[in-house]
Design a protein around this motif. Structure first.
Motif, PDB file in Angstrom:
ATOM      1  N   GLU B 130       0.835  -1.196   0.000  1.00 30.86           N
ATOM      2  CA  GLU B 130       0.000   0.000   0.000  1.00 30.86           C
ATOM      3  C   GLU B 130       0.881   1.262   0.000  1.00 30.86           C
ATOM      4  O   GLU B 130       0.672   2.181  -0.784  1.00 30.86           O
ATOM      5  N   ASP B 131       1.895   1.248   0.869  1.00 31.31           N
ATOM      6  CA  ASP B 131       2.767   2.419   0.979  1.00 31.31           C
ATOM      7  C   ASP B 131       3.554   2.669  -0.309  1.00 31.31           C
ATOM      8  O   ASP B 131       3.900   3.807  -0.622  1.00 31.31           O
ATOM      9  N   MET B 132       3.862   1.605  -1.030  1.00 31.65           N
ATOM     10  CA  MET B 132       4.655   1.728  -2.255  1.00 31.65           C
ATOM     11  C   MET B 132       3.775   1.866  -3.492  1.00 31.65           C
ATOM     12  O   MET B 132       4.278   1.980  -4.605  1.00 31.65           O
ATOM     13  N   GLY B 133       2.468   1.739  -3.294  1.00 35.75           N
ATOM     14  CA  GLY B 133       1.567   1.797  -4.454  1.00 35.75           C
ATOM     15  C   GLY B 133       1.704   0.587  -5.363  1.00 35.75           C
ATOM     16  O   GLY B 133       1.501   0.679  -6.575  1.00 35.75           O
ATOM     17  N   LEU B 134       2.045  -0.534  -4.771  1.00 35.74           N
ATOM     18  CA  LEU B 134       2.196  -1.766  -5.562  1.00 35.74           C
ATOM     19  C   LEU B 134       1.051  -2.724  -5.265  1.00 35.74           C
ATOM     20  O   LEU B 134       0.494  -2.735  -4.155  1.00 35.74           O
ATOM     21  N   ASP B 135       0.725  -3.568  -6.233  1.00 32.50           N
ATOM     22  CA  ASP B 135      -0.243  -4.626  -6.002  1.00 32.50           C
ATOM     23  C   ASP B 135       0.366  -5.627  -5.009  1.00 32.50           C
ATOM     24  O   ASP B 135       1.561  -5.917  -5.083  1.00 32.50           O
ATOM     25  N   PRO B 136      -0.441  -6.152  -4.087  1.00 30.62           N
ATOM     26  CA  PRO B 136       0.102  -7.104  -3.100  1.00 30.62           C
ATOM     27  C   PRO B 136       0.786  -8.307  -3.746  1.00 30.62           C
ATOM     28  O   PRO B 136       1.767  -8.824  -3.201  1.00 30.62           O
ATOM     29  N   ALA B 137       0.286  -8.739  -4.893  1.00 29.14           N
ATOM     30  CA  ALA B 137       0.945  -9.872  -5.558  1.00 29.14           C
ATOM     31  C   ALA B 137       2.298  -9.442  -6.114  1.00 29.14           C
ATOM     32  O   ALA B 137       3.287 -10.181  -6.050  1.00 29.14           O
ATOM     33  N   GLU B 138       2.336  -8.222  -6.625  1.00 27.22           N
ATOM     34  CA  GLU B 138       3.578  -7.725  -7.246  1.00 27.22           C
ATOM     35  C   GLU B 138       4.694  -7.541  -6.221  1.00 27.22           C
ATOM     36  O   GLU B 138       5.838  -7.946  -6.452  1.00 27.22           O
ATOM     37  N   ILE B 139       4.360  -6.971  -5.073  1.00 28.66           N
ATOM     38  CA  ILE B 139       5.439  -6.751  -4.091  1.00 28.66           C
ATOM     39  C   ILE B 139       5.976  -8.084  -3.581  1.00 28.66           C
ATOM     40  O   ILE B 139       7.165  -8.227  -3.307  1.00 28.66           O
ATOM     41  N   GLY B 196     -13.441  -7.632  -0.689  1.00 27.69           N
ATOM     42  CA  GLY B 196     -11.990  -7.493  -0.579  1.00 27.69           C
ATOM     43  C   GLY B 196     -11.301  -8.810  -0.854  1.00 27.69           C
ATOM     44  O   GLY B 196     -11.897  -9.880  -0.708  1.00 27.69           O
ATOM     45  N   ILE B 197     -10.039  -8.705  -1.259  1.00 30.19           N
ATOM     46  CA  ILE B 197      -9.271  -9.915  -1.534  1.00 30.19           C
ATOM     47  C   ILE B 197      -7.941  -9.800  -0.803  1.00 30.19           C
ATOM     48  O   ILE B 197      -7.371  -8.710  -0.703  1.00 30.19           O
ATOM     49  N   GLY B 198      -7.475 -10.918  -0.268  1.00 26.78           N
ATOM     50  CA  GLY B 198      -6.244 -10.896   0.512  1.00 26.78           C
ATOM     51  C   GLY B 198      -5.358 -12.089   0.231  1.00 26.78           C
ATOM     52  O   GLY B 198      -5.829 -13.213   0.107  1.00 26.78           O
ATOM     53  N   LEU B 199      -4.059 -11.802   0.118  1.00 22.74           N
ATOM     54  CA  LEU B 199      -3.085 -12.865  -0.147  1.00 22.74           C
ATOM     55  C   LEU B 199      -2.288 -13.169   1.109  1.00 22.74           C
ATOM     56  O   LEU B 199      -2.068 -12.298   1.938  1.00 22.74           O
ATOM     57  N   ILE B 493      -7.429 -11.346   7.106  1.00 18.06           N
ATOM     58  CA  ILE B 493      -7.340  -9.948   7.561  1.00 18.06           C
ATOM     59  C   ILE B 493      -6.899  -9.035   6.409  1.00 18.06           C
ATOM     60  O   ILE B 493      -7.369  -7.897   6.295  1.00 18.06           O
ATOM     61  N   ASN B 494      -6.030  -9.535   5.538  1.00 12.38           N
ATOM     62  CA  ASN B 494      -5.671  -8.737   4.355  1.00 12.38           C
ATOM     63  C   ASN B 494      -6.896  -8.477   3.491  1.00 12.38           C
ATOM     64  O   ASN B 494      -7.058  -7.392   2.924  1.00 12.38           O
ATOM     65  N   ALA B 495      -7.770  -9.473   3.397  1.00 13.83           N
ATOM     66  CA  ALA B 495      -8.978  -9.299   2.591  1.00 13.83           C
ATOM     67  C   ALA B 495      -9.908  -8.262   3.206  1.00 13.83           C
ATOM     68  O   ALA B 495     -10.484  -7.421   2.507  1.00 13.83           O
ATOM     69  N   ILE B 496     -10.047  -8.304   4.521  1.00 10.80           N
ATOM     70  CA  ILE B 496     -10.929  -7.330   5.182  1.00 10.80           C
ATOM     71  C   ILE B 496     -10.343  -5.917   5.058  1.00 10.80           C
ATOM     72  O   ILE B 496     -11.062  -4.955   4.767  1.00 10.80           O
ATOM     73  N   SER B 497      -9.034  -5.803   5.271  1.00  9.88           N
ATOM     74  CA  SER B 497      -8.390  -4.496   5.145  1.00  9.88           C
ATOM     75  C   SER B 497      -8.581  -3.955   3.738  1.00  9.88           C
ATOM     76  O   SER B 497      -8.858  -2.771   3.539  1.00  9.88           O
ATOM     77  N   ASN B 498      -8.455  -4.855   2.765  1.00  7.46           N
ATOM     78  CA  ASN B 498      -8.651  -4.472   1.365  1.00  7.46           C
ATOM     79  C   ASN B 498     -10.095  -4.035   1.115  1.00  7.46           C
ATOM     80  O   ASN B 498     -10.346  -3.018   0.458  1.00  7.46           O
ATOM     81  N   ALA B 499     -11.031  -4.785   1.675  1.00  8.40           N
ATOM     82  CA  ALA B 499     -12.449  -4.465   1.453  1.00  8.40           C
ATOM     83  C   ALA B 499     -12.784  -3.080   1.983  1.00  8.40           C
ATOM     84  O   ALA B 499     -13.534  -2.331   1.359  1.00  8.40           O
ATOM     85  N   LYS B 503      -5.801   0.347   6.948  1.00  9.48           N
ATOM     86  CA  LYS B 503      -4.450  -0.184   7.090  1.00  9.48           C
ATOM     87  C   LYS B 503      -4.464  -1.522   7.816  1.00  9.48           C
ATOM     88  O   LYS B 503      -3.772  -2.456   7.436  1.00  9.48           O
ATOM     89  N   HIS B 504      -5.251  -1.610   8.873  1.00  9.28           N
ATOM     90  CA  HIS B 504      -5.168  -2.810   9.703  1.00  9.28           C
ATOM     91  C   HIS B 504      -6.401  -2.954  10.567  1.00  9.28           C
ATOM     92  O   HIS B 504      -7.017  -1.966  10.969  1.00  9.28           O
ATOM     93  N   ILE B 505      -6.748  -4.189  10.875  1.00 14.87           N
ATOM     94  CA  ILE B 505      -7.744  -4.465  11.903  1.00 14.87           C
ATOM     95  C   ILE B 505      -7.244  -5.681  12.669  1.00 14.87           C
ATOM     96  O   ILE B 505      -6.746  -6.644  12.081  1.00 14.87           O
ATOM     97  N   ASP B 506      -7.336  -5.606  14.002  1.00 17.16           N
ATOM     98  CA  ASP B 506      -6.841  -6.721  14.805  1.00 17.16           C
ATOM     99  C   ASP B 506      -7.805  -7.898  14.770  1.00 17.16           C
ATOM    100  O   ASP B 506      -8.993  -7.749  14.490  1.00 17.16           O
ATOM    101  N   MET B 507      -7.247  -9.049  15.075  1.00 14.19           N
ATOM    102  CA  MET B 507      -8.056 -10.267  15.188  1.00 14.19           C
ATOM    103  C   MET B 507      -8.585 -10.374  16.618  1.00 14.19           C
ATOM    104  O   MET B 507      -7.900  -9.938  17.530  1.00 14.19           O
ATOM    105  N   PRO B 508      -9.704 -11.008  16.854  1.00 11.42           N
ATOM    106  CA  PRO B 508     -10.639 -11.434  15.830  1.00 11.42           C
ATOM    107  C   PRO B 508     -11.407 -10.244  15.266  1.00 11.42           C
ATOM    108  O   PRO B 508     -11.802  -9.359  16.017  1.00 11.42           O
TER     109      PRO B 508
END
Lengths: 264, 523, 151, 274
Positions: B130-139, B196-199, B493-499, B503-508
């Protein structure tokens, strides 16, 4: 579980007689809340009087605009009843989402409302439909039946015999489940009849109650949008690890809107 | 080990009566060892291309009131040594402070240390993207250890033996239809839902463990595994393993190994485990080690039987030992049709009427196996969610997992392990959380308050594999029991953050927490 | 009461639960106890043809009833179609929740018919917790069992 | 590939017994003369035990014995061990408080083991457990992970100042710090890894039998590794010599780490694996 003396009775008279003679007796209907409570030694009745053998407490009938459900009718029977599905589908739906299938096969309408768990489903329907609770002594209106957390208008030796649910033109129940227990964090029963709207709310506060502010907004404007402007007082909401008061107040509105939408 | 076990063993002698104790669920919540419980701060330094230069991690780990058996190791060696993940980050510094509290002891829980490391790293990588403006798969691609770099020495002790992280990622992206996500998100938006989608590209160190490695860490014992493969005179086989099966299906998988190697019908093979009076000393089952370590011991014992069988067959068939070949359960004189099957050899071994000096009767061999390295299963999991912003409810609409477990002995069982691991991880991400109040009372002490994942909390899963061959493992296997529990939490959690675009949400990520995050995100 | 087709009688304490009666008096230990709040479903048996949680039923309440436990499903060693479906579809791992899961699965099919959809199966399994399988294969097994039961 | 060999999705051999209710889990054992144990547990997270009065419990119906930490110590049963050493940044081994199987003088979490009641039936054991009178001196509790080591926190164990077990640095801090100094971009994140309860569906259980003729203890346990369980109970807890102790892990209903016993005895911590 502490030990106790178990009696199965076959008539209301015998049930009343048994409880009057018992030192600290308790009626058991389906037992789905009472037995776990006793297993944890949080309740210790001297006598457990099982109402399961009283045939006159069971069964469903429809008479004109009223659906009468015997107190010892199980949630599964209510959910599966074509009479209830036809007359008040929201009520059948509600019953079909209490607990899980095995619990629904034992748990009863009478047991649920007599216990009056603040998160139970049936109280919302009793209030929302303006039902009447019939006992061996009298008839009690739904609004007056639930008096506080785990408290009702029932006297110690009073037995619920049936609940009389008036049909509504449209009704719906929306439940926001506790992900652990599957009880209602918030459940809202909305019924509209002849232009008058009633709203029964469970889970949100210490005891199921009528959503008077919601009713006021919905009377004359029975749309989801009408709910938007209603202010739900946060102070009265329950707050626990599953949901804060603020979140519950928010859910009351969301569930009400969804129930109203489901009515149309 | 637990107090109750020791006390029952002691008490039955003291009162000279059989004594039974069974935990009820409330006691289990109070006194079973709990898992995880970290608070951490993590930082990643990157160059202008998003290449990871260095990572810094500061962690406080709660060990509870006493040290459970394994308590000290979980947040240290099993955690910090996994912080490289699938990436070629050259420099890593971590500091772990372990603390006592008035709570139940904390110890190993499915994954033990590795889910904690993976959650931290895979969440941090998404923040980096996110900070680099890159796709999560790309980074991830830019930082993966390349396939030609194996064996790869990480800066945190572990030397990964094999892997092809791009292969798993590619396959997972295809399985998840990553390309089509934008369209699905658009459609969900029209229904008022946030999609949202998360890897999560995880690696774990399991197949625990090479004795030499744990010896260097200060272990007083080795972590080899043992096996005995015993033919009875009538030709059926009993396999004694030092591992223990409690759901993993060893009685089947190990029998498959033996039927493959010795040609004995599987119904004539019985796997025996779990009784100190029946089996030889063994280390047991944890850390996804049973097949990778215990399975190899069985294979080695089978090899010894084949060697022994050649001697016996040579004697019985009146041939030279060097002329005997073994295949498909038969010992044959090479180039002839003279042969005896392994059951006949077994019978012969127990009826040694005319054995020459030096040929020992009996057909029963044992073996021990000590691996040269851990095994390093890895993979990419992709989770797709729909969030209802009005209530905060998260629905997992699709979950795809592509794992590298090396060779699969029983694909059905492996897939089942993956499913179970995923739901364990989903439980941690969405539902499960142990809470004490400030007086130290456990307020989640039953299933009424501690939310376990149920059938209606999860979908069915899409599971596939991208295997590589671990060179040090004779069976080519890696271990699969913990992978899902390690891979799933950051994927969810990456999927929820993406949705929600947060930046972040703690579990659960409970409905209320998600609802609050959604409020913040839109305000 | 009648248990798995056999008439059973016995004296029990009033506080004895049905599951305790089955496990301790009748030694039918296939029915398990996994929790104490009626959530996990490891104890599910059928009483008079419908599923109940035997940890939340007194033994005396089942007096005169027909009780079927996991031990009563296979006939002459041949698995019930639902049991077979669990085996064929790897619907179990450690096996502890399995008896309750199978009893609930049969109840689901009895009520919803053999073409019950996935959402219904998942929803109606909410009273049975499994920690091993992730439910994927249990749901598959219930569908396969439903087809086989449907005949 | 052999039929049913490597690579085949063979249907499981163990399933028939599980599907027909014939699995044999520890709690399924019912032997003649069996008694039932129930533990008296601390209702407090942190308290001294000033006294334990077991007289009323011992006199209750069906009670065979009420045992406490003093009885355990008198019989020379050793404390529970932690197997892995981690060296702290001060060069000292991690701080390891003594962990007796039944509390001695102090309880440190809700559910901590105070005494055990052994009775003819489980119900009787539970009834009697309520009659064990424990005089607690309640202390403040420490529960929060992030602040547990703060200076103003209540001390839990004398051996562990600031409630710290260890502080363990790993890696080349100077090199890492330098890389951060010259980085193009630094991303950071604070997170919590939530505490879980492992929850195998079979609760833990133990069933012990002593044969006074052979002097052998047979202990059925919900264990993931019976041999190591036996080794530790023998070598560290002095329960019985290894050859006089049989540990059986029968069918076990899920483990997931919570039923492990692993021993990695400390010999010091040297790093730098191959």
């Amino acid at each position: 579980m502490y030990n106790f003396s178990y009696q199965k009775v076959s008539s209301i008279a015998d049930a009343v007689d048994a409880i009057q003679k018992a030192e600290d007796g308790k009626f058991v209907a389906g037992g789905q809340t009472m037995l776990p409570t006793m297993k944890h030694r949080l309740a210790s009745p001297s006598d457990v009087i099982d109402l399961g053998g009283i045939d006159e407490l069971k069964g469903i009938s429809v008479d004109g605009d009223t659906v009468t459900i015997g107190a010892m009718t199980t949630h599964a029977e209510v959910a599966a009843s074509s009479d209830v599905q036809g007359a008040i589908p929201a009520l059948a739906n509600l019953a079909g989402n209490i607990g899980d299938p095995a619990v629904r096969n034992r748990g009863t309408l009478g047991g649920s409302i007599a216990n009056n768990d603040p998160a139970a489903d049936y109280p919302a329907a009793v209030i929302g439909l303006g039902a009447t609770v019939k006992t061996n002594k009298r008839e009690i209106s739904g609004d007056e039946f639930f008096t506080g957390m785990f408290e009702t208008a029932l006297e110690d030796d009073e037995v619920i015999t049936a609940v009389l649910f008036p049909k509504a033109d449209a009704s719906a129940y929306m439940k926001f489940e506790n992900p652990a227990s599957r009880y209602a964090i918030v459940g809202v029963f909305v019924a509209s009849s002849g232009g008058a709207v009633k709203v029964g709310v469970t889970g949100a506060t210490a005891c199921a109650h009528r959503g008077m502010r919601l009713e006021e907004a919905l009377n004359g404007n029975f749309t989801a949008d009408a709910v938007d402007g209603v202010e739900i007082p946060i102070e009265k909401m329950n707050s626990d690890i599953h949901a804060s008061a603020e979140y519950r107040a928010h859910l009351v509105k969301v569930m009400t809107k969804r129930a109203v939408e489901a009515c149309s | 080990m637990y107090s109750e076990e020791l006390v029952v063993g002691w008490a039955c002698r003291k009162v000279n009566r059989p004594v039974k104790w069974t935990s009820d669920r409330t006691e289990a919540f109070l006194a079973d060892a709990h898992g995880r419980d970290h608070v951490a701060h993590a930082e990643m330094a990157m160059d202008k291309n998003g290449k990871f230069l260095a990572m810094r991690v500061n962690t406080t780990a709660n060990l509870g009131a006493y040290l459970s058996t394994f308590a000290t190791m979980v947040p240290s060696y099993l955690y910090a040594f996994l912080l490289a993940g699938q990436y070629s980050t050259p420099l890593i510094y971590s500091e772990v402070k372990a603390v006592f509290t008035n709570t139940a002891p904390v110890d190993a829980a499915r994954g033990a240390g590795r889910p904690e490391a993976t959650f931290l790293l895979e969440r941090l990588v998404d923040v980096c993207a996110e900070d680099m403006g890159l796709d999560p798969a790309e980074i991830r691609r830019r930082n993966f250890i390349p396939v030609d770099a194996f064996p790869y020495q990480t800066p945190v002790v572990q030397c990964y033996d094999s892997g092809d992280y791009n292969a798993a990622l590619d396959k997972a992206l295809a399985l998840a239809d990553y390309e089509g996500f934008a369209g699905r998100a658009e459609e969900a938006k029209s229904r008022g839902k946030c999609r949202g989608i998360g890897l999560s590209s995880y690696v774990e160190a399991c197949g625990i463990a090479p004795s030499a490695a744990v010896g260097q860490l200060g272990a007083g014992v080795g972590l080899w595994e043992s096996a005995q493969v015993r033919f009875n005179p009538t030709g059926n086989v009993q396999v004694f393993t030092g591992t223990h099966s409690h759901g993993q299906g060893h009685e089947t998988t190990f029998a498959q190994l033996v039927t493959e190697q010795l040609g004995v019908p599987i119904e004539n093979i019985e796997v025996i485990h779990g009784d100190t009076s029946k089996t030889q000393f063994g280390m047991g089952t944890y850390g996804s080690r049973s097949l990778a370590v215990g399975g190899v011991a069985i294979a080695k014992a089978c090899e010894k039987l084949i060697e022994k069988g050649k001697k016996i067959a040579a004697h019985a068939l009146e041939a030279a030992e060097g002329d005997i070949e073994f295949a498909d359960g038969n010992f044959a004189i090479a180039g002839t049709d003279k042969a005896m099957n392994i059951a006949e050899v077994a019978f012969n071994a127990y009826v040694p009427h005319s054995y020459p000096e030096g040929l020992e009767p009996g057909f029963d061999e044992n073996a021990f196996f000590d691996p040269m390295n851990f095994s390093f299963p890895a993979g990419t999991h992709i989770c797709e969610v729909e969030v209802d912003p009005d209530t905060g409810v998260v629905e997992i609409v699709k979950y795809s997992a592509v794992d590298d477990f090396g060779k699969l002995i029983n694909p059905m069982i492996v897939e089942g392990q993956v499913h179970g691991g995923i739901v364990h991880g989903v439980g941690q991400a969405l539902l499960e959380g142990c809470q004490y109040d400030s007086d130290g009372q456990l307020i989640t002490a039953s299933y009424m308050d501690y939310a376990m994942p149920r059938a209606d909390n999860v979908p069915s899963f899409d599971v596939d594999y991208a295997p590589t061959n671990p060179p040090h493992n004779p069976l080519g296997v890696k271990g699969c029991g913990e992978a899902g529990a390690i891979g799933a939490p950051p994927a969810v959690i990456n999927a929820i953050s993406n949705a929600l675009g947060i930046k972040h949400i703690d579990m659960p990520a409970t409905p209320e927490n998600v609802w609050r995050a959604a409020q913040t995100a839109t305000s | 009461m009648n248990v798995n087709g056999e008439s059973i009688s016995g004296e029990v304490e009033d506080r004895m639960l049905l599951v305790e009666f089955l496990r301790e008096h009748l030694r039918l230990t296939g029915t398990h106890v996994g929790c104490d709040t009626s959530q996990c479903g490891a104890c599910v048996v059928h009483v008079n043809g419908v599923s109940v949680k035997s940890c939340t039923t007194l033994a005396v309440q089942a007096e005169g009833g027909d009780v079927t436990t996991i031990e009563g499903l296979a006939i002459n060693g041949e698995l019930h179609p639902m049991q077979q479906a669990f085996k064929d579809n790897h619907g179990l791992q450690c096996g502890f929740c399995t008896p309750g899961m199978v009893m609930s699965a049969i109840d689901i099919v009895n009520r919803n018919g053999s073409d019950v959809d996935e959402a219904t199966v998942r929803k109606e399994l909410e009273g049975n917790i499994c920690r091993c399988t992730g439910y994927h294969n249990i749901v598959k097994a219930v569908h396969a069992g439903a087809k086989n039961m449907g005949g | 590939m052999a039929e049913n060999g490597v690579g085949a999705s063979v249907r499981r051999k163990e399933d028939y017994r599980f599907l027909t209710g014939k699995g044999s889990y520890t709690d399924d054992l019912n032997v003649v003369g069996q008694t039932h144990a129930y533990f008296v547990r601390s209702p407090h997270a942190h308290a001294t035990i000033n006294s334990i009065d077991t007289a009323a419990a011992a006199a209750a119906d069906g009670v065979v014995a009420v045992l406490t930490g003093d009885d355990l110590a008198a019989d020379g049963i050793g404390p529970l061990i932690c197997g892995v050493n981690v060296t702290s940044d001060d060069g000292e081994p991690h701080r390891a408080p003594v962990h007796s199987a039944l509390a001695q003088g102090k309880v440190n979490y809700v559910g901590d083991h105070v005494a055990v009641v052994i009775a003819e039936t489980l119900a009787e054991a539970k009834d009697a457990a309520e009659k064990v009178e424990v005089d607690y001196g309640i202390l403040p509790a420490v529960t929060d992970t992030a602040t547990a080591a703060d200076d103003d926190q209540q001390q839990i164990h004398e051996v562990a100042p600031n409630n710290q077990c260890y502080n363990w640095p790993f890696g080349d801090k100077a090199a890492v710090d330098a890389a951060f100094e010259s980085a193009h971009k630094v991303s950071s994140l604070d997170l919590v890894n939530n505490r879980m309860v492992t929850n195998p569906m079979e609760p833990r259980a133990a069933a012990g039998e002593y044969n006074s003729g052979t002097e052998e203890i047979t202990l059925h346990l919900t264990t993931q590794n019976p041999h190591v369980h036996r080794l530790v109970m023998s070598a560290f807890n002095q329960l019985a010599p290894e050859h006089k102790l049989r540990v059986v892990g029968p069918d076990v209903g899920g483990g997931f780490g919570v039923k492990i016993f692993r021993v990695l005895r400390r010999v010091g911590c040297r790093l730098g694996l191959p």
